[in-house]
Design an enzyme around this catalytic site. Structure first.
Site, PDB file in Angstrom:
ATOM      1  N   ARG A  36       0.692  -0.942  -0.059  1.00 51.59           N
ATOM      2  CA  ARG A  36       0.176   0.158  -0.324  1.00 51.59           C
ATOM      3  C   ARG A  36       0.699   0.964  -0.114  1.00 51.59           C
ATOM      4  NH1 ARG A  36      -4.346   0.259   4.767  1.00 51.59           N
ATOM      5  NH2 ARG A  36      -4.842  -1.600   3.876  1.00 51.59           N
ATOM      6  N   HIS A  82      -8.008  -4.554  -7.765  1.00 51.26           N
ATOM      7  CA  HIS A  82      -7.478  -3.900  -6.252  1.00 51.26           C
ATOM      8  C   HIS A  82      -8.908  -3.976  -5.850  1.00 51.26           C
ATOM      9  CE1 HIS A  82      -4.715  -1.174  -4.418  1.00 51.26           C
ATOM     10  NE2 HIS A  82      -6.067  -0.501  -4.083  1.00 51.26           N
ATOM     11  N   TYR A 126     -17.966  11.292 -15.489  1.00 54.37           N
ATOM     12  CA  TYR A 126     -17.892  12.170 -16.779  1.00 54.37           C
ATOM     13  C   TYR A 126     -16.551  12.326 -16.681  1.00 54.37           C
ATOM     14  CZ  TYR A 126     -21.679  13.573 -13.709  1.00 54.37           C
ATOM     15  OH  TYR A 126     -23.655  13.355 -13.120  1.00 54.37           O
TER      16      TYR A 126
END
Length: 749
Positions: A36, A82, A126
């Site tokens: 991570r 993931h 978007y």
């Protein structure tokens, strides 16, 4: 009502809580560190970024292709590679697309991906994305067995352990992350400079970091700015892997009509949100903490343009900016902590040389694996081509076998001693391939592949040849991102640490006259303006006047206590004049039972004479007693029942010492030592009592003494009282006021 079953009993069901917690926390820590928070030194990526880029490649979002919705990319990433929240994955994708966050974008974004003001990106439904040329370099060769693959979290897919990394991404784009017990912070750098350093390291494998910083002089932030750090500090940071860089905004003076001017800030430090910076400037302006600044305006469009209007044209631009650098994020410090994963497994802090060497070693492994993969492909193709050539030489027999035999593959292998692959290739040939021209093309291809095979085998046998090939690849990268290209030109510049270390207090604090009032019981306050002697000042019941000092808000106040400590107060931080103020002990750590000996306005360059009740004292430079700590600074050492009783300004050439026994001694000032701390020397000798007061004066001008009504009396004939330091002295001349104080304000001659 059913009852819960009792917990199982027996030694086999007993859990050692400490061992269980240690085991689980260690597993969590390792997971955070490796999967991570820390980047891999080879490709400079954390797992989430690596998975985003790989998923985009699998979706064929190459630089020349069309865009796809970011939601599609995020969906593939969390579905295949993931297993975490979609927002965290989208945030990672957005950062890779922001030209103000990464020096070299890895994602080409279309739509609203946020801005330097701190506004967030639009929702993933978007925006659209595809890979950039830099990302393509990182992924180049991933299908050619250049890196290892591992199973994904559910075992349904494969994902790369690391990317081939033909671009020095770790240093070029930097990284930041907080793991368990460790963190990383790497600023962005210029790719062309990194390539130059890597090329030098290839030629000189034993080169030290001190040499490599000639090629990599420091970070290159995407938002520009000016790095104000000494070369020695930068060299030490890169050599150890730990340090930091001070970054200042870039500004210029814009001339206006009638001699006026204003400052234009065109670049701000890396990772500073412009909107918050403007907000902080406005807050300080409203609080009157930036007295040299009149107004601040944000006139930014595509380019940053922050306008700073000075109070007047007489203001020094350097003073104004220095005050802003100290008070706001127009100057920041970016930390360097090159804590990365070596070989994807071992965390450690690396130097600049170590990071570049690890990247080059990875490129060598990629080259070797890629060459071996290509050799395997060539060998298989050559095997098939040789089968085709045999077929052309025996075309009629091949056709007969295919038409007549039940097992043509086995018959072909038996008749012409072909391998399984060759026989399969012949059977899969198209009829159009039987042309004479096709035979010529096969022979040409066979010749070319044989030459390539020979070259690759030579390459794998020669380490020098491998490094030469890697150097050529790095030169191509440098040419693509060279200093003459728009993306490759250096944005951050360097400047020597500012010589101006002193900023006048008026550049930070608005200069206003005040009157400092301190009562006998130690209550202090500041009143606006210079209060006249006729003004009535009220005190708490049972308290009265001790010190009334005219000062300004930019002044420092020096307080001398009976324990020999000096304390420093800033006049602008004193409590206001309404009420009775606050006890001094709320502002400084003065011990109980100690009293104030002197309180005065600090004047740099002066010297003070301090003395104790036992008659010991010395001269100390006033600059040496300033200490901006609540605990103050110990200067005059006193012990037992002894305590400090006097502090006066050194003026003149002689010292007058008056004991509590009313004996006066005058001796040359030159006999008193100058020190910064200690007990001092004996000033006057006593049988009973101790020192009452001291004073410095010019012998030719005479000794001025003040009575209790503040009336001055001048004594000029002082021959009888002249002596040497440490003598007892004699009773004062006739007409000398009663008591043993010389009177007058602090520092009176």
């Amino acid at each position: 009502m059913s009852k819960l079953a009792p917990p199982p009993e027996g030694p086999e069901h007993i859990i050692n809580l400490r061992e269980a917690l240690e085991e689980r926390y260690l597993a969590y820590a390792l997971s955070t560190i490796m999967h991570r928070a820390l980047p891999d030194v080879r490709d400079g990526l954390k797992p989430v970024h690596r998975r985003v880029l790989y998923a985009m490649r699998q979706l064929k979002l190459d630089p020349g292709s069309g865009f796809k919705k970011s939601a599609r990319v995020v969906g593939d990433v969390i579905g295949k590679y993931h297993p975490h929240g979609d927002q965290s994955v989208y945030d990672a994708l957005v950062r890779l697309a922001q030209d103000f966050s990464v020096r070299y974008q890895l994602v080409d974004g279309q739509g609203n991906f946020g801005n330097v003001d701190g506004d967030g990106a639009a929702a993933m439904r978007y925006t659209e994305a595809r890979l950039t040329d830099v990302a393509a370099l990182l992924l180049d060769g991933i299908d050619e067995d250049t890196v290892d693959f591992r199973e994904t979290y559910d075992g349904s897919e494969k994902e790369p352990v690391v990317l081939p990394g033909a671009f020095p991404n770790l240093l070029a784009n930097g990284s930041a992350g907080i793991a368990v017990g460790m963190a990383t912070s790497i600023p962005p750098h210029n790719a062309a400079e990194l390539c130059d350093a890597a090329l030098y390291l290839i030629k000189h494998p034993n080169a030290r970091t001190e040499k490599l910083i000639e090629f990599v002089p420091g970070p290159d932030f995407p938002t520009g700015g000016i790095i104000v750090e000494s070369r020695e500090s930068i060299a030490e940071a890169y050599a150890t892997g730990r340090g930091g860089f001070r970054v200042r905004a870039r500004w210029e003076i814009e001339e206006l009509p009638r001699g006026m001017w204003q400052i234009i800030v065109t670049e701000i430090p890396y990772q500073v949100q412009k909107s918050k910076l403007i907000e902080k400037l406005a807050e300080l302006l409203m609080a009157k903490k930036l007295p040299l600044l009149e107004d601040v305006r944000d006139e930014s469009a595509e380019e940053i343009r922050v306008v700073l209007v000075p109070k007047s044209k007489a203001v020094e631009a350097d003073h104004l900016m220095e005050s802003l650098f100290r008070a706001t994020e127009l100057e920041t410090r970016f930390p360097l902590n090159m804590n990365v994963l070596s070989a994807g497994q071992v965390p450690g802090v690396m130097s600049l040389r170590d990071v570049l060497k690890a990247w080059l070693d990875h490129r060598q492994v990629v080259l070797q694996r890629r060459s071996a993969f290509r050799l395997d492909k060539i060998a298989k193709r050559l095997e098939a081509l040789e089968g085709y050539l045999i077929a052309y030489l025996n075309l009629d027999e091949v056709i007969r076998i295919i038409r007549e035999e039940d097992e043509p593959k086995l018959e072909l292998m038996k008749a012409f001693k072909l391998s399984d692959n060759q026989a399969e290739a012949i059977l899969n040939m198209r009829l159009r391939s039987l042309r004479k021209l096709e035979e010529m093309e096969i022979r040409t291809e066979h010749k070319e592949l044989s030459a390539e095979q020979k070259a690759l085998k030579t390459l794998l046998k020669s380490e020098d040849a491998q490094w030469a090939r890697i150097a050529d690849e790095i030169k191509d990268v440098r040419a693509t991102f060279g200093p003459k290209t728009e993306l490759g030109r250096r944005r951050s510049t360097f400047s020597n640490p500012p010589a101006m270390t002193y900023v006048p207090p008026e550049a930070i604090i608005e200069r206003e006259p005040i009157t400092v009032v301190c009562s006998a019981k130690g209550w202090i306050r500041s009143m606006k303006g210079h209060v006249g002697p006729d003004t009535e000042i009220k005190y708490k019941e049972g308290d009265n006047e001790r010190f009334v000092i005219h000062a300004e808000t930019t002044d420092k106040l020096i307080l001398f206590a009976t324990d020999g400590r000096f304390f420093t107060l800033t006049a602008d931080k004193l409590p206001g004049g309404r009420g009775h103020g606050e006890p001094l002990r709320l502002l400084i750590d003065m011990e109980e039972g100690r009293e104030i000996v002197a309180l005065f306005v600090h004047q740099p360059g002066r010297k003070l004479l301090v003395a104790s009740h036992e008659g010991n004292g010395f001269v100390v430079p006033e600059d040496e007693v300033v200490a901006m700590r609540r605990a103050g600074k110990q200067v005059l050492n006193v012990s037992g029942t002894d305590e400090a009783v006097a502090c006066v300004v050194v003026k003149g050439d002689h010292v007058a010492a008056m004991g509590e026994n009313r004996k006066l001694l005058i001796f040359p000032l030159a006999e008193v030592n100058e020190m910064t701390r200690g007990k001092g020397v004996r000033l006057q000798k006593y049988k009973d009592g101790g020192l009452g007061d001291i004073k410095c004066f010019h012998l030719k001008e005479g000794l001025t003494v003040y009575d209790r009504s503040a009336r001055a009396r001048l004594f000029t004939d002082l021959k009888e009282w002249l002596g040497q330091r440490a003598q007892a002295g004699r009773l004062p001349p006739k007409g000398y006021p009663s008591g043993y104080k010389f009177g007058g304000d602090f520092g009176a001659a």
